[in-house]
Design an enzyme around this catalytic site. Structure first.
Site, mmCIF file in Angstrom:
data_model
loop_
_atom_site.group_PDB
_atom_site.id
_atom_site.type_symbol
_atom_site.label_atom_id
_atom_site.label_comp_id
_atom_site.label_asym_id
_atom_site.label_seq_id
_atom_site.Cartn_x
_atom_site.Cartn_y
_atom_site.Cartn_z
ATOM 1 N N SER A 112 33.069 52.234 55.044
ATOM 2 C CA SER A 112 32.529 52.038 53.696
ATOM 3 C C SER A 112 33.206 52.953 52.685
ATOM 4 O O SER A 112 33.246 52.630 51.507
ATOM 5 C CB SER A 112 31.017 52.255 53.675
ATOM 6 O OG SER A 112 30.690 53.473 54.254
ATOM 7 N N HIS A 133 33.866 44.918 55.146
ATOM 8 C CA HIS A 133 32.772 45.846 54.869
ATOM 9 C C HIS A 133 31.454 45.108 54.666
ATOM 10 O O HIS A 133 31.262 44.427 53.657
ATOM 11 C CB HIS A 133 33.118 46.706 53.638
ATOM 12 C CG HIS A 133 32.053 47.697 53.326
ATOM 13 N ND1 HIS A 133 31.645 47.986 52.039
ATOM 14 C CD2 HIS A 133 31.276 48.456 54.138
ATOM 15 C CE1 HIS A 133 30.682 48.883 52.092
ATOM 16 N NE2 HIS A 133 30.439 49.174 53.341
ATOM 17 N N GLU A 145 32.678 42.522 51.949
ATOM 18 C CA GLU A 145 33.900 42.772 51.173
ATOM 19 C C GLU A 145 35.089 42.651 52.124
ATOM 20 O O GLU A 145 35.133 43.330 53.153
ATOM 21 C CB GLU A 145 33.871 44.182 50.569
ATOM 22 C CG GLU A 145 32.810 44.351 49.496
ATOM 23 C CD GLU A 145 32.673 45.805 49.016
ATOM 24 O OE1 GLU A 145 32.375 46.000 47.823
ATOM 25 O OE2 GLU A 145 32.844 46.736 49.829
ATOM 26 N N ASN A 183 30.312 49.983 46.586
ATOM 27 C CA ASN A 183 30.008 51.415 46.702
ATOM 28 C C ASN A 183 30.578 52.228 45.551
ATOM 29 O O ASN A 183 30.049 53.290 45.212
ATOM 30 C CB ASN A 183 30.506 51.976 48.038
ATOM 31 C CG ASN A 183 29.502 51.720 49.153
ATOM 32 O OD1 ASN A 183 28.354 51.380 48.891
ATOM 33 N ND2 ASN A 183 29.929 51.868 50.389
HETATM 34 N N1 CAA Z 1 18.549 43.311 61.486
HETATM 35 C C1 CAA Z 1 18.067 42.095 61.607
HETATM 36 N N2 CAA Z 1 16.921 41.683 61.103
HETATM 37 C C2 CAA Z 1 16.224 42.581 60.436
HETATM 38 C C3 CAA Z 1 16.669 43.889 60.248
HETATM 39 C C4 CAA Z 1 17.888 44.243 60.812
HETATM 40 N N3 CAA Z 1 18.419 45.456 60.688
HETATM 41 N N4 CAA Z 1 15.765 44.531 59.553
HETATM 42 C C5 CAA Z 1 14.793 43.683 59.296
HETATM 43 N N5 CAA Z 1 15.060 42.489 59.843
HETATM 44 C C6 CAA Z 1 14.283 41.294 59.841
HETATM 45 C C7 CAA Z 1 12.946 41.621 60.344
HETATM 46 O O1 CAA Z 1 12.789 40.818 61.500
HETATM 47 C C8 CAA Z 1 11.993 41.232 59.251
HETATM 48 O O2 CAA Z 1 11.126 40.263 59.638
HETATM 49 P P1 CAA Z 1 9.706 40.595 60.355
HETATM 50 O O3 CAA Z 1 9.157 41.832 59.714
HETATM 51 O O4 CAA Z 1 8.923 39.380 60.047
HETATM 52 O O5 CAA Z 1 10.027 40.744 61.790
HETATM 53 C C9 CAA Z 1 12.857 40.551 58.221
HETATM 54 O O6 CAA Z 1 14.217 40.830 58.535
HETATM 55 C C10 CAA Z 1 12.623 41.052 56.846
HETATM 56 O O7 CAA Z 1 13.127 40.035 56.083
HETATM 57 P P2 CAA Z 1 12.522 39.735 54.708
HETATM 58 O O8 CAA Z 1 13.335 38.643 54.133
HETATM 59 O O9 CAA Z 1 11.073 39.597 54.791
HETATM 60 O O10 CAA Z 1 12.816 41.128 53.992
HETATM 61 P P3 CAA Z 1 12.763 41.478 52.518
HETATM 62 O O11 CAA Z 1 12.578 40.286 51.668
HETATM 63 O O12 CAA Z 1 11.825 42.608 52.419
HETATM 64 O O13 CAA Z 1 14.260 41.996 52.252
HETATM 65 C C11 CAA Z 1 16.077 43.456 52.320
HETATM 66 C C12 CAA Z 1 14.756 43.062 52.975
HETATM 67 C C13 CAA Z 1 17.076 42.328 52.448
HETATM 68 C C14 CAA Z 1 16.578 44.668 53.096
HETATM 69 C C15 CAA Z 1 15.831 43.766 50.811
HETATM 70 O O14 CAA Z 1 14.832 44.709 50.675
HETATM 71 C C16 CAA Z 1 17.070 44.256 50.116
HETATM 72 O O15 CAA Z 1 17.927 43.487 49.718
HETATM 73 N N6 CAA Z 1 17.196 45.595 49.965
HETATM 74 C C17 CAA Z 1 18.386 46.219 49.390
HETATM 75 C C18 CAA Z 1 19.296 46.583 50.525
HETATM 76 C C19 CAA Z 1 20.625 47.091 50.020
HETATM 77 O O16 CAA Z 1 20.873 47.289 48.847
HETATM 78 N N7 CAA Z 1 21.534 47.338 50.977
HETATM 79 C C20 CAA Z 1 22.830 47.858 50.664
HETATM 80 C C21 CAA Z 1 22.873 49.251 51.125
HETATM 81 S S1 CAA Z 1 24.379 50.006 50.641
HETATM 82 C C22 CAA Z 1 25.393 49.718 51.891
HETATM 83 O O17 CAA Z 1 25.083 49.171 52.916
HETATM 84 C C23 CAA Z 1 26.762 50.174 51.647
HETATM 85 C C24 CAA Z 1 27.248 51.219 52.522
HETATM 86 O O18 CAA Z 1 28.436 51.204 52.792
HETATM 87 C C25 CAA Z 1 26.408 52.359 52.977
#
Ligand code: CAA
Length: 275
Positions: A112, A133, A145, A183
């Site tokens: 990342s 990414h 990406e 990022n």
């Molecule tokens: N893997 C697979 N499935 C997963 C999981 C995972 N790691 N985590 C959760 N789930 C599943 C679960 O099974 C959960 O369902 P149950 O609770 O019913 O079992 C389900 O996904 C949750 O799905 P939802 O659609 O209900 O979740 P939500 O609508 O609350 O969305 C989210 C969750 C997509 C994470 C949302 O909150 C979101 O978009 N958050 C922002 C995340 C973000 O910005 N990420 C980028 C981080 S930066 C980065 O990654 C860059 C880097 O280089 C560090």
């Protein structure tokens, strides 16, 4: 098509999960059989939940082989590396992969904040190295990406893009600049958010509510930092600060202190919130 995934931590197991879901033969490599087995269980759990919720018809976990031997990646068409975010170990791994894998296999890194070009520079075939990414959590975030390093070939870049599409992602094309696209924007933004915590004397709960309800973020910045991992974020901030020298890239002392204290967020049970 056969895909290899090296490192089955949060990102690697999420990527392997996407491969299984897309019906691809997948080989996942971890350092111990136990870590491989745990990743397999996590993948099985999330895919089963998806079936239970009617979001997926079925899946075949037998498509995933876990191994501790890099040699088992020899017949993969494309390998995605998702190991520790440090240049030395990544370069060593790519040298090994170059030796083991078919000459036409594409070698992708999920880094990342490191330079894909620098990772590729350790190999004698940098043309087949690209960045793929993914975002955390990889199975849920639609973006990938596709990063073109200085010497990436068109064929390697296109193969990575095509795999991104096959995994159901929305790929975007970018060059190998620090932080790539998201990022480069998100890391200083999250650092700003943490600085505001102290400046505005606001609680994490209220800051999160502010950004969710006032800016439409799906989760607040403190929740997001806890999800990404405070240590991971601090490490990425430092890498970008080293390259760009922009003050906003530097992690705020509050985050550095949290990382030093082991308050990593969800994975350690405590960050801004307790889990
Ligand atoms: N893997 C697979 N499935 C997963 C999981 C995972 N790691 N985590 C959760 N789930 C599943 C679960 O099974 C959960 O369902 P149950 O609770 O019913 O079992 C389900 O996904 C949750 O799905 P939802 O659609 O209900 O979740 P939500 O609508 O609350 O969305 C989210 C969750 C997509 C994470 C949302 O909150 C979101 O978009 N958050 C922002 C995340 C973000 O910005 N990420 C980028 C981080 S930066 C980065 O990654 C860059 C880097 O280089 C560090």
């Amino acid at each position: 098509m056969k895909v290899g995934v090296v490192g089955l931590g949060a990102m690697g197991s999420g990527i392997a999960q996407l491969c299984v879901e897309a019906g691809l033969d997948t080989v996942g490599r971890e350092v111990t059989a136990d870590l491989g087995e745990r990743a397999r269980e996590r993948i099985g759990h999330f895919l089963t939940r998806k079936v239970e919720k009617g979001k997926l018809e079925s899946f075949d976990l037998a498509l995933l082989t876990t191994t501790t031997e890099l040699a088992d990646l020899a017949d993969c068409d494309l390998i995605i590396e998702a190991i520790v975010e440090e240049l030395g170990p990544k370069q060593e791994l790519f040298v090994e992969l170059e030796r083991i894998c078919r000459p036409d296999a594409v070698l992708a890194t999920n880094t990342s904040a490191l330079s894909v070009t620098e990772i590729a520079s350790a190999t004698s075939s940098p043309e087949r190295v690209v960045g793929m990414h993914f975002f955390n959590p990889a199975p849920l975030m639609p973006l990938v990406e596709i990063v073109r390093a200085e010497l990436s070939s068109e064929a390697a870049f296109d193969a990575a893009y095509a795999l991104g599409e096959k995994l159901g992602k929305h790929p975007i094309r970018c060059h190998d600049t620090p932080g790539f696209v998201v990022n480069r924007v998100l890391i200083p933004l999250l650092n700003d958010c943490v600085r505001v915590l102290d400046e505005a004397r606001v609680s994490p709960e209220d800051l999160d509510a502010g950004m969710k309800h006032g800016a439409g973020w799906p989760m607040g910045p403190c929740e997001l930092l806890d999800l990404v991992g405070i240590d991971v974020h601090v490490h990425a901030s430092e890498a970008l600060y080293d390259k760009l020298r922009e003050p906003r890239m530097a992690a705020p002392p509050r985050l550095v202190a949290m990382a030093n204290a082991g308050l990593y967020g969800r994975k350690s049970g405590r960050g801004f919130y307790t889990y």
